[in-house]
Design an enzyme around this catalytic site. Structure first.
Site, PDB file in Angstrom:
ATOM      1  CG  HIS A  33       8.426   2.422   9.503  1.00 51.26           C
ATOM      2  ND1 HIS A  33       9.195   3.076   8.471  1.00 51.26           N
ATOM      3  CD2 HIS A  33       7.349   2.311   9.233  1.00 51.26           C
ATOM      4  CE1 HIS A  33       8.179   2.954   7.584  1.00 51.26           C
ATOM      5  NE2 HIS A  33       7.010   2.694   7.995  1.00 51.26           N
ATOM      6  CG  ASP A  35       3.694   2.468   9.411  1.00 53.27           C
ATOM      7  OD1 ASP A  35       4.111   3.049   8.429  1.00 53.27           O
ATOM      8  OD2 ASP A  35       3.638   1.586   9.826  1.00 53.27           O
ATOM      9  CG  HIS A  66       5.509   5.365   5.569  1.00 50.99           C
ATOM     10  ND1 HIS A  66       5.284   3.962   5.460  1.00 50.99           N
ATOM     11  CD2 HIS A  66       5.181   5.935   4.406  1.00 50.99           C
ATOM     12  CE1 HIS A  66       4.677   3.584   4.185  1.00 50.99           C
ATOM     13  NE2 HIS A  66       4.691   4.688   3.650  1.00 50.99           N
ATOM     14  N   GLY A 178       4.975  -6.881   5.206  1.00 51.78           N
ATOM     15  CA  GLY A 178       4.903  -8.243   5.122  1.00 51.78           C
ATOM     16  C   GLY A 178       6.459  -8.800   5.036  1.00 51.78           C
TER      17      GLY A 178
END
Ligand code: DX5
Ligand code: ZN
Length: 224
Positions: A33, A35, A66, A178
């Site tokens: 992933h 960011d 993302h 989180g």
């Protein structure tokens, strides 16, 4: 065996002085992933297509990119060329959501839409048939290492119930922010199937591989 659950290791929490090595150690994850932050939509600046391209050279895992940026439509082709497998845009940055999703699909990539914790679910339902995945932010985007906003568990549950009605195609439900071995099963139990984790993987006391294993083990009781 096809995994029912997908673990996406968020490189935001990696050590950038040895990014290639950290990514190699994250090979037990299902996706990487990435960011992308622009300092406008979110109060932080991270990486762009050049880093995505470098990550693409370091792994064979799919890159889940993302985009926490304004005017994401301007950069979709650059991220596709850099090796992204999926592109996630935020509903809050995309007044022409349907059109921007079509642009992603036309590039041959999986398309996903993200919702901030304060954004209502109905904003994404008009375009659900176009989507491969819906990302429910479980923290306010901008930084890794934040505490989970617990009310987002109910939001995921509600989304899963809505998507389950009828026989239409089911987009994946991704959660991000989180996520750790203590709470991941709670999200799986309410219908999430893609789990982004940064700190709980890359800052794990026993190392990156152990971080991924802990998350997978925590999913075992709910794995079908
Ligand atoms: C937050 C990012 C997340 C972040 C998650 O804005 O979208 O992907 O890296 O990091 P952790 O798992 O540390 O909360
Ligand atoms: Zn993210």
């Amino acid at each position: 065996m096809q995994n029912k659950y997908i673990i996406a290791a968020s490189v935001l929490a990696a050590d950038f002085s040895k990014l290639g090595k950290d990514i190699e150690n994250a090979s037990g994850a299902d996706w990487i992933h990435v960011d992308v932050m622009d300092g406008h939509f979110v109060p932080n600046i991270t990486m762009g297509p050049m880093i995505v391209e470098a990550i693409h050279r370091s792994t064979t895992l799919p890159l889940d990119v993302h985009l926490m940026i304004e005017e994401p439509e301007k950069y979709l082709a650059n991220f596709a060329a850099a090796g992204a497998s999926s592109l996630t845009i935020h509903v809050e940055t995309s007044p022409h959501l349907h059109q921007t999703i079509r642009l992603i699909k036309n590039l041959g990539l999986r398309a996903a839409v993200a919702l901030n914790p304060g954004t209502a679910l109905n904003t994404v339902l008009e375009v659900r048939d176009e989507l491969d995945m819906i990302l429910i932010m479980t923290v306010n985007p901008g930084f890794g290492g934040q505490e989970l906003i617990k009310s987002t568990i109910q939001k995921v549950k509600k989304l899963h119930e809505i998507l389950n009605q009828g026989t239409r195609k089911q987009p994946l439900i991704e959660v991000d922010g989180g996520i750790d071995s203590e709470n991941i099963a709670q999200f799986a139990n309410v219908g999430a199937n893609v789990f982004v984790a940064g700190s709980s993987i890359f800052s794990h006391v026993q190392g990156i591989r152990a971080g991924i294993r802990d998350l997978q083990d925590a999913l075992m009781p709910v794995r079908e």
